[in-house]
Every structure is written in structure tokens, then in C-alpha cells.
Write a protein that holds these residues in place. Structure first.
Motif, PDB file in Angstrom:
ATOM      1  N   ILE A 242       0.723  -1.392  -0.043  1.00 61.02           N
ATOM      2  CA  ILE A 242       0.122   0.237   0.128  1.00 61.02           C
ATOM      3  C   ILE A 242       0.966   1.395   0.031  1.00 61.02           C
ATOM      4  CG2 ILE A 242      -1.710   1.418   1.375  1.00 61.02           C
ATOM      5  CD1 ILE A 242      -2.962  -1.333   2.225  1.00 61.02           C
ATOM      6  N   PRO A 243       2.084   1.398   0.659  1.00 59.80           N
ATOM      7  CA  PRO A 243       2.742   2.447   0.695  1.00 59.80           C
ATOM      8  C   PRO A 243       3.487   2.791  -0.685  1.00 59.80           C
ATOM      9  CG  PRO A 243       3.243   1.407   2.674  1.00 59.80           C
ATOM     10  CD  PRO A 243       2.333   0.527   2.031  1.00 59.80           C
ATOM     11  N   LEU A 244       3.809   1.672  -1.260  1.00 63.66           N
ATOM     12  CA  LEU A 244       4.469   1.589  -2.789  1.00 63.66           C
ATOM     13  C   LEU A 244       3.450   2.072  -3.664  1.00 63.66           C
ATOM     14  CD1 LEU A 244       6.816   0.930  -4.315  1.00 63.66           C
ATOM     15  CD2 LEU A 244       5.815  -1.324  -4.553  1.00 63.66           C
ATOM     16  N   VAL A 245       2.038   1.796  -3.524  1.00 65.00           N
ATOM     17  CA  VAL A 245       1.056   2.172  -4.567  1.00 65.00           C
ATOM     18  C   VAL A 245       0.983   3.611  -4.281  1.00 65.00           C
ATOM     19  CG1 VAL A 245      -1.374   2.233  -4.902  1.00 65.00           C
ATOM     20  CG2 VAL A 245      -0.289   0.064  -4.548  1.00 65.00           C
ATOM     21  N   ILE A 246       0.826   4.329  -2.995  1.00 63.16           N
ATOM     22  CA  ILE A 246       0.685   5.829  -2.691  1.00 63.16           C
ATOM     23  C   ILE A 246       1.949   6.454  -3.077  1.00 63.16           C
ATOM     24  CG2 ILE A 246       0.557   7.367  -1.120  1.00 63.16           C
ATOM     25  CD1 ILE A 246      -1.174   5.297   0.755  1.00 63.16           C
ATOM     26  N   ILE A 247       3.158   5.965  -3.141  1.00 57.83           N
ATOM     27  CA  ILE A 247       4.322   6.574  -3.564  1.00 57.83           C
ATOM     28  C   ILE A 247       4.446   6.737  -5.060  1.00 57.83           C
ATOM     29  CG2 ILE A 247       6.667   6.363  -3.827  1.00 57.83           C
ATOM     30  CD1 ILE A 247       6.875   5.094  -0.895  1.00 57.83           C
ATOM     31  N   ILE A 248       4.093   5.563  -5.676  1.00 55.76           N
ATOM     32  CA  ILE A 248       3.831   5.605  -7.518  1.00 55.76           C
ATOM     33  C   ILE A 248       2.714   6.659  -7.787  1.00 55.76           C
ATOM     34  CG2 ILE A 248       3.038   4.225  -9.161  1.00 55.76           C
ATOM     35  CD1 ILE A 248       4.332   1.899  -7.920  1.00 55.76           C
ATOM     36  N   GLY A 249       1.634   6.685  -6.953  1.00 61.27           N
ATOM     37  CA  GLY A 249       0.666   7.725  -7.255  1.00 61.27           C
ATOM     38  C   GLY A 249       1.061   9.052  -7.233  1.00 61.27           C
ATOM     39  N   VAL A 250       1.976   9.385  -6.151  1.00 64.14           N
ATOM     40  CA  VAL A 250       2.513  10.833  -5.897  1.00 64.14           C
ATOM     41  C   VAL A 250       3.626  10.984  -6.926  1.00 64.14           C
ATOM     42  CG1 VAL A 250       3.937  12.079  -4.395  1.00 64.14           C
ATOM     43  CG2 VAL A 250       1.901  10.858  -3.385  1.00 64.14           C
ATOM     44  N   THR A 251       4.572  10.159  -7.297  1.00 69.62           N
ATOM     45  CA  THR A 251       5.603  10.411  -8.019  1.00 69.62           C
ATOM     46  C   THR A 251       5.456  10.391  -9.476  1.00 69.62           C
ATOM     47  OG1 THR A 251       6.318   8.437  -7.670  1.00 69.62           O
ATOM     48  CG2 THR A 251       7.303   9.820  -6.051  1.00 69.62           C
ATOM     49  N   LEU A 252       5.185   9.016  -9.962  1.00 68.83           N
ATOM     50  CA  LEU A 252       5.279   8.688 -11.214  1.00 68.83           C
ATOM     51  C   LEU A 252       3.820   9.132 -11.912  1.00 68.83           C
ATOM     52  CD1 LEU A 252       6.501   4.851 -11.379  1.00 68.83           C
ATOM     53  CD2 LEU A 252       7.813   7.092 -11.759  1.00 68.83           C
ATOM     54  N   LEU A 253       2.672   8.968 -11.110  1.00 66.70           N
ATOM     55  CA  LEU A 253       1.436   9.346 -11.606  1.00 66.70           C
ATOM     56  C   LEU A 253       1.133  10.902 -11.449  1.00 66.70           C
ATOM     57  CD1 LEU A 253      -0.652   6.278 -10.719  1.00 66.70           C
ATOM     58  CD2 LEU A 253       0.517   6.707 -12.875  1.00 66.70           C
ATOM     59  N   LYS A 254       1.925  11.629 -10.466  1.00 66.55           N
ATOM     60  CA  LYS A 254       1.837  12.942 -10.262  1.00 66.55           C
ATOM     61  C   LYS A 254       0.622  13.222  -9.770  1.00 66.55           C
ATOM     62  CE  LYS A 254       5.365  14.214 -13.523  1.00 66.55           C
ATOM     63  NZ  LYS A 254       6.373  14.222 -12.575  1.00 66.55           N
ATOM     64  N   GLN A 255      -0.123  12.432  -8.930  1.00 70.50           N
ATOM     65  CA  GLN A 255      -1.244  12.707  -8.292  1.00 70.50           C
ATOM     66  C   GLN A 255      -2.529  12.879  -9.122  1.00 70.50           C
ATOM     67  OE1 GLN A 255      -1.213  14.817  -4.493  1.00 70.50           O
ATOM     68  NE2 GLN A 255       0.999  15.200  -4.635  1.00 70.50           N
ATOM     69  N   LYS A 256      -2.544  12.694 -10.564  1.00 69.85           N
ATOM     70  CA  LYS A 256      -3.377  12.840 -11.545  1.00 69.85           C
ATOM     71  C   LYS A 256      -4.437  11.677 -11.434  1.00 69.85           C
ATOM     72  CE  LYS A 256      -0.825  16.062 -14.450  1.00 69.85           C
ATOM     73  NZ  LYS A 256      -0.353  16.129 -15.944  1.00 69.85           N
ATOM     74  N   HIS A 257      -3.995  10.710 -10.977  1.00 70.76           N
ATOM     75  CA  HIS A 257      -4.839   9.534 -11.278  1.00 70.76           C
ATOM     76  C   HIS A 257      -5.201   8.738  -9.946  1.00 70.76           C
ATOM     77  CE1 HIS A 257      -4.172   9.234 -15.484  1.00 70.76           C
ATOM     78  NE2 HIS A 257      -2.794   9.481 -15.502  1.00 70.76           N
ATOM     79  N   TYR A 258      -5.599   9.733  -9.033  1.00 75.45           N
ATOM     80  CA  TYR A 258      -5.914   9.474  -7.709  1.00 75.45           C
ATOM     81  C   TYR A 258      -7.053   8.280  -7.477  1.00 75.45           C
ATOM     82  CZ  TYR A 258      -9.353  12.989  -8.022  1.00 75.45           C
ATOM     83  OH  TYR A 258     -10.388  13.738  -8.696  1.00 75.45           O
ATOM     84  N   ALA A 259      -7.964   8.412  -8.272  1.00 72.64           N
ATOM     85  CA  ALA A 259      -8.928   7.489  -8.361  1.00 72.64           C
ATOM     86  C   ALA A 259      -8.353   5.958  -8.508  1.00 72.64           C
ATOM     87  CB  ALA A 259     -10.134   7.899  -9.415  1.00 72.64           C
ATOM     88  N   LEU A 260      -7.698   5.851  -9.567  1.00 74.27           N
ATOM     89  CA  LEU A 260      -7.010   4.440  -9.547  1.00 74.27           C
ATOM     90  C   LEU A 260      -6.204   3.966  -8.371  1.00 74.27           C
ATOM     91  CD1 LEU A 260      -6.267   2.124 -11.709  1.00 74.27           C
ATOM     92  CD2 LEU A 260      -4.323   3.310 -12.414  1.00 74.27           C
ATOM     93  N   VAL A 261      -5.596   5.142  -7.853  1.00 70.40           N
ATOM     94  CA  VAL A 261      -4.497   4.564  -6.837  1.00 70.40           C
ATOM     95  C   VAL A 261      -5.265   4.305  -5.343  1.00 70.40           C
ATOM     96  CG1 VAL A 261      -2.938   5.768  -5.125  1.00 70.40           C
ATOM     97  CG2 VAL A 261      -2.744   6.305  -7.490  1.00 70.40           C
ATOM     98  N   ALA A 262      -6.494   5.111  -5.234  1.00 72.20           N
ATOM     99  CA  ALA A 262      -7.669   4.724  -4.234  1.00 72.20           C
ATOM    100  C   ALA A 262      -8.091   3.423  -4.444  1.00 72.20           C
ATOM    101  CB  ALA A 262      -8.471   5.741  -4.079  1.00 72.20           C
ATOM    102  N   SER A 263      -8.412   2.918  -5.658  1.00 71.49           N
ATOM    103  CA  SER A 263      -8.872   1.808  -5.995  1.00 71.49           C
ATOM    104  C   SER A 263      -8.338   0.558  -5.706  1.00 71.49           C
ATOM    105  CB  SER A 263      -9.453   1.501  -7.546  1.00 71.49           C
ATOM    106  OG  SER A 263     -10.311   2.771  -7.691  1.00 71.49           O
ATOM    107  N   PHE A 264      -6.938   0.812  -6.120  1.00 67.63           N
ATOM    108  CA  PHE A 264      -5.704  -0.219  -5.547  1.00 67.63           C
ATOM    109  C   PHE A 264      -5.618  -0.290  -4.077  1.00 67.63           C
ATOM    110  CE2 PHE A 264      -4.222  -0.120 -10.199  1.00 67.63           C
ATOM    111  CZ  PHE A 264      -3.841  -1.608 -10.226  1.00 67.63           C
ATOM    112  N   VAL A 265      -5.523   0.622  -3.427  1.00 72.32           N
ATOM    113  CA  VAL A 265      -5.556   0.801  -1.918  1.00 72.32           C
ATOM    114  C   VAL A 265      -6.993   0.046  -1.444  1.00 72.32           C
ATOM    115  CG1 VAL A 265      -5.479   2.098  -0.026  1.00 72.32           C
ATOM    116  CG2 VAL A 265      -4.139   2.927  -1.880  1.00 72.32           C
ATOM    117  N   ALA A 266      -7.951   0.149  -1.872  1.00 67.31           N
ATOM    118  CA  ALA A 266      -9.121  -0.549  -1.547  1.00 67.31           C
ATOM    119  C   ALA A 266      -8.997  -2.053  -1.806  1.00 67.31           C
ATOM    120  CB  ALA A 266     -10.453   0.079  -2.241  1.00 67.31           C
ATOM    121  N   LEU A 267      -8.555  -2.321  -2.933  1.00 67.70           N
ATOM    122  CA  LEU A 267      -8.490  -3.797  -3.355  1.00 67.70           C
ATOM    123  C   LEU A 267      -7.404  -4.611  -2.343  1.00 67.70           C
ATOM    124  CD1 LEU A 267      -8.481  -3.812  -7.250  1.00 67.70           C
ATOM    125  CD2 LEU A 267     -10.066  -4.606  -5.659  1.00 67.70           C
ATOM    126  N   LEU A 268      -6.252  -3.799  -1.923  1.00 68.80           N
ATOM    127  CA  LEU A 268      -5.406  -4.510  -1.052  1.00 68.80           C
ATOM    128  C   LEU A 268      -5.867  -4.676   0.167  1.00 68.80           C
ATOM    129  CD1 LEU A 268      -2.079  -2.694  -2.419  1.00 68.80           C
ATOM    130  CD2 LEU A 268      -2.589  -5.051  -2.393  1.00 68.80           C
TER     131      LEU A 268
END
Length: 228
Positions: A22-48
């Protein structure tokens, strides 16, 4: 409902999901995705979070019954966010974790943030809220034995949780403001948030002092009656 029967796999997942994945998914969302795809990140956190919950039980029947109880706690938590100033989300997350296990607490915290934000507003802060509340629940589950025995300790954990939530959320504040982590900005954000942190921490103490025992007794009876 899926069941993970291998105890070794369950142990690995129970450690890897909150500590690494979960921390890795959030870090990827902040850095590589630049917080634009937060819905996708939140969905992955929910699944995990759901996978972590599944890793916490061995039998399908037991897990299904726990899920029903957890769904009720999530509902109460989401409704509780509409209370002005005093929010019982953390208290209900802790209570769930203490009586139903850390995995259940993590799920209540994470899903309460995700679902309630459909009203309060989704954004790149949502995954951070999910992780912060989920982690508070997970740790409460690990400390369930002393927290059950000592009302004062439960209240103190609520106080600590309010501060911990602020610490996690202010990481997002700094990343959003500066696009990179800055210790100086982080401390400034913490100081600015002190009045809100105090209010939030005090509300946790009040809710836990009033609700932990009656909710705990009801959850204990449900566990015995339905073999959860």
C-alpha cells in the motif's frame, strides 16, 4: 468469498500489504502518476485492503460473517463523518480492530475514507486518508489485549491516533504544495494544523470513552452467537 488457506501465505500478505504494497502504491501515485490518477490509486488501496481482510481468516463462513459486521461498522463510520467538528471515524475503526482484528480495522478505516469522500470530495488526499485510518486500525488490533483491559489506555491510544493521522496527512500536504518532501515545510504544516489536531484527538478520546465499552460488549456477543 475467497479464502486463503495456506497459513504462510496469509502471514506474508498480512505483513507485506500494509508495510510495503500500500505505501508503494501511494508513492507511485504521488511520484510517477503525479497525483493525477488518484481514483486509480485509491481503487488499488481498496483492493489491497480487502485482500488484507481476507488474509485474516481461514474459513469462508467465518469471513462472510465478519464482512457483514464490518460493513455495518463502515456504514456507521461514514454516517459519523457528517457530524460537525467531532468525527467518530477513528474511534469506530479502533473499536472494530480491537474486537474483530486488525485486518477488519484496516478495512473499516480505509473504506470509510473512500466511501465518505464521494460526498466530501475525492482527490489525491484520499489514498493518504485510507492508509492513515487503516494503519490506526491495524495497530489497534495488535494492541487489542491491553486496550480491552484498560479504558484509559484505549483513550490514550485515541489521543495518539489523532496526532498520527495528522502526521500522515501532512505528508500529503507538503507533497501537494512543493511536489517534493521538505522537512521544513512538514514541520510548518504540523504546527499550522495543531488546533485541528487537538480537536480531532480530543474527539477520539471522548468517543472511545463513551462508545468503546457498549460497542465492544455488543460485538463480543455477536462473535459468540455467530461463531465469528
Amino acid at each position: 468469498m475467497m479464502v486463503i488457506k495456506n497459513p504462510t501465505v496469509r502471514k506474508i500478505l498480512k505483513f507485506l500489504i500494509p508495510a510495503l504494497l500500500i505505501p508503494l502504491v501511494i508513492i507511485i501515485g504521488v511520484t510517477l502518476l503525479k497525483q493525477k490518477h488518484y481514483a486509480l490509486v485509491a481503487s488499488f488501496v481498496a483492493l489491497l485492503s480487502l485482500l488484507l481482510f481476507v488474509a485474516g481468516y481461514e474459513k469462508k463462513k467465518t469471513g462472510s460473517r465478519r464482512m457483514v459486521i464490518v460493513a455495518v461498522m463502515i456504514t456507521l463510520s461514514v454516517v459519523g463523518r457528517f457530524i460537525p467538528l467531532f468525527k467518530p471515524v477513528t474511534a469506530l475503526t479502533i473499536i472494530t480492530a480491537v474486537w474483530l482484528g486488525g485486518e477488519a480495522g484496516f478495512l473499516v478505516g480505509a473504506m470509510s475514507a473512500l466511501i465518505s469522500n464521494f460526498y466530501f470530495g475525492q482527490g489525491p488526499w484520499t489514498p493518504f486518508q485510507m492508509f492513515a485510518w487503516g494503519l490506526i486500525g491495524l495497530i489497534a488490533g495488535l494492541l487489542s489485549v491491553p486496550l480491552k483491559k484498560h479504558r484509559l489506555l484505549m483513550a490514550l491510544y485515541g489521543l495518539f491516533s489523532g496526532m498520527a493521522y495528522s502526521f500522515v496527512m501532512d505528508i500529503w500536504t507538503v507533497l501537494w504544495y512543493d511536489k517534493a518532501f521538505s522537512a521544513e515545510l512538514y514541520w510548518a504544516a504540523l504546527l499550522t494544523a495543531v488546533p485541528y489536531t487537538i480537536l480531532y484527538s480530543v474527539s477520539n478520546v471522548i468517543f472511545l470513552w463513551l462508545l468503546a465499552k457498549p460497542f465492544g460488549e455488543k460485538l463480543e456477543r455477536i462473535k459468540v452467537k455467530y461463531g465469528v
